[in-house]
Design an enzyme around this catalytic site. Structure first.
Site, PDB file in Angstrom:
ATOM      1  N   ILE A  34       0.813  -1.199  -0.228  1.00 22.31           N
ATOM      2  CA  ILE A  34      -0.024   0.133   0.093  1.00 22.31           C
ATOM      3  C   ILE A  34       0.942   1.556   0.065  1.00 22.31           C
ATOM      4  O   ILE A  34       0.352   2.783  -0.465  1.00 22.31           O
ATOM      5  CB  ILE A  34      -0.998   0.057   1.147  1.00 22.31           C
ATOM      6  CG1 ILE A  34      -1.970   0.881   1.036  1.00 22.31           C
ATOM      7  CG2 ILE A  34       0.122   0.226   2.638  1.00 22.31           C
ATOM      8  CD1 ILE A  34      -2.767   0.514   2.476  1.00 22.31           C
ATOM      9  N   ASN A  94      11.375  -8.579   7.543  1.00 21.02           N
ATOM     10  CA  ASN A  94      11.624  -8.047   9.103  1.00 21.02           C
ATOM     11  C   ASN A  94      10.870  -8.755   9.467  1.00 21.02           C
ATOM     12  O   ASN A  94       9.806  -8.780   9.412  1.00 21.02           O
ATOM     13  CB  ASN A  94      11.183  -6.726   8.353  1.00 21.02           C
ATOM     14  CG  ASN A  94      11.354  -5.742   7.689  1.00 21.02           C
ATOM     15  OD1 ASN A  94      12.462  -5.901   7.502  1.00 21.02           O
ATOM     16  ND2 ASN A  94      10.710  -5.195   6.759  1.00 21.02           N
ATOM     17  N   HIS A 107       5.592 -12.325   5.518  1.00 15.53           N
ATOM     18  CA  HIS A 107       5.421 -11.342   4.255  1.00 15.53           C
ATOM     19  C   HIS A 107       7.119 -10.986   3.638  1.00 15.53           C
ATOM     20  O   HIS A 107       7.794 -10.891   4.471  1.00 15.53           O
ATOM     21  CB  HIS A 107       5.036 -10.364   4.179  1.00 15.53           C
ATOM     22  CG  HIS A 107       5.116  -9.514   5.248  1.00 15.53           C
ATOM     23  ND1 HIS A 107       4.765  -8.815   6.602  1.00 15.53           N
ATOM     24  CD2 HIS A 107       5.820  -8.224   4.799  1.00 15.53           C
ATOM     25  CE1 HIS A 107       5.206  -8.582   7.141  1.00 15.53           C
ATOM     26  NE2 HIS A 107       6.037  -7.739   5.815  1.00 15.53           N
ATOM     27  N   HIS A 109       9.168  -8.664   1.079  1.00 14.51           N
ATOM     28  CA  HIS A 109       8.728  -7.889   0.032  1.00 14.51           C
ATOM     29  C   HIS A 109       9.428  -8.248  -1.092  1.00 14.51           C
ATOM     30  O   HIS A 109      10.965  -8.529  -1.119  1.00 14.51           O
ATOM     31  CB  HIS A 109       9.419  -6.665   0.762  1.00 14.51           C
ATOM     32  CG  HIS A 109       8.537  -6.267   2.053  1.00 14.51           C
ATOM     33  ND1 HIS A 109       7.861  -4.648   2.339  1.00 14.51           N
ATOM     34  CD2 HIS A 109       8.645  -6.665   3.731  1.00 14.51           C
ATOM     35  CE1 HIS A 109       7.497  -4.678   3.181  1.00 14.51           C
ATOM     36  NE2 HIS A 109       8.110  -5.530   4.122  1.00 14.51           N
TER      37      HIS A 109
HETATM   38  P1  AMP Z   1       6.305  -4.193   7.375  1.00 15.87           P
HETATM   39  O1  AMP Z   1       5.960  -5.698   8.458  1.00 15.87           O
HETATM   40  O2  AMP Z   1       7.654  -3.605   8.658  1.00 15.87           O
HETATM   41  O3  AMP Z   1       7.552  -5.829   6.782  1.00 15.87           O
HETATM   42  O4  AMP Z   1       5.887  -4.127   6.919  1.00 15.87           O
HETATM   43  C1  AMP Z   1       3.941  -3.944   6.715  1.00 15.87           C
HETATM   44  C2  AMP Z   1       4.418  -3.603   5.065  1.00 15.87           C
HETATM   45  O5  AMP Z   1       2.750  -3.920   5.051  1.00 15.87           O
HETATM   46  C3  AMP Z   1       4.439  -2.086   4.952  1.00 15.87           C
HETATM   47  O6  AMP Z   1       5.314  -2.173   3.823  1.00 15.87           O
HETATM   48  C4  AMP Z   1       3.183  -1.416   4.545  1.00 15.87           C
HETATM   49  O7  AMP Z   1       3.096  -0.330   3.320  1.00 15.87           O
HETATM   50  C5  AMP Z   1       2.220  -2.577   4.073  1.00 15.87           C
HETATM   51  N1  AMP Z   1       0.630  -2.345   4.363  1.00 15.87           N
HETATM   52  C6  AMP Z   1       0.536  -2.665   5.660  1.00 15.87           C
HETATM   53  N2  AMP Z   1      -0.862  -2.243   5.418  1.00 15.87           N
HETATM   54  C7  AMP Z   1      -1.275  -2.716   4.042  1.00 15.87           C
HETATM   55  C8  AMP Z   1      -2.673  -3.474   3.210  1.00 15.87           C
HETATM   56  N3  AMP Z   1      -3.713  -2.976   3.608  1.00 15.87           N
HETATM   57  N4  AMP Z   1      -1.887  -3.673   2.113  1.00 15.87           N
HETATM   58  C9  AMP Z   1      -0.896  -3.526   1.090  1.00 15.87           C
HETATM   59  N5  AMP Z   1       0.606  -3.700   2.127  1.00 15.87           N
HETATM   60  C10 AMP Z   1       0.070  -3.642   3.638  1.00 15.87           C
END
Ligand code: AMP
Length: 123
Positions: A34, A94, A107, A109
């Site tokens: 997002i 992460n 997840h 990236h």
């Molecule tokens: P992290 O947990 O730090 O690895 O990153 C979580 C990622 O999820 C971030 O890059 C956010 O921009 C992304 N994110 C959070 N909510 C959403 C969503 N509803 N749809 C898509 N991406 C998301």
């Protein structure tokens, strides 16, 4: 660490929240981040309930790890960032506090579409 079934990606998997889907199979779902940090910024998640890569790597059945890994390869080919047809990508995950993980569902990236630069901020 206990899995929080209320996390955002769990809600996406249950269809309670929308996502901009780019890939799905029996074991994995991938969707656009997002807040993209590159021309290609896709998150790929297992459908199983794993808090982090650490949890997934330690506790997922072998078949799930294999299927997820193959799903990543299919995804990068669909995105055109694989090394056969594209110019490569960075895969980052992460985990926990020092990894600065925001969403407690594992997840990966996938970042590409340009040279991603240094691996980490040295600061
Ligand atoms: P992290 O947990 O730090 O690895 O990153 C979580 C990622 O999820 C971030 O890059 C956010 O921009 C992304 N994110 C959070 N909510 C959403 C969503 N509803 N749809 C898509 N991406 C998301």
């Amino acid at each position: 660490m206990t899995y929080d079934t209320g996390n955002i990606f769990a809600k996406i998997l249950r269809g309670e929240l929308p996502c901009n889907k780019v890939y799905e199979d029996d074991c994995a779902l991938a969707f656009h981040d997002i807040r993209p940090q590159a021309p290609v910024h896709v998150l790929v998640i297992p459908k199983g309930a794993y808090v982090s890569y650490d949890d997934f790597a330690a506790n997922a059945p072998d078949a799930e790890i294999l299927d997820f890994t193959r799903a990543v390869a299919r995804l990068t080919r669909e995105l055109g960032v694989d090394l056969d047809s594209g110019h490569g990508y960075r895969a980052i995950t992460n985990a926990g506090e020092h990894g600065v993980q925001e969403v407690p569902h594992f997840h990966l990236h996938i970042l590409g579409g340009r040279n991603i630069g240094r691996m980490i901020d040295p600061a």
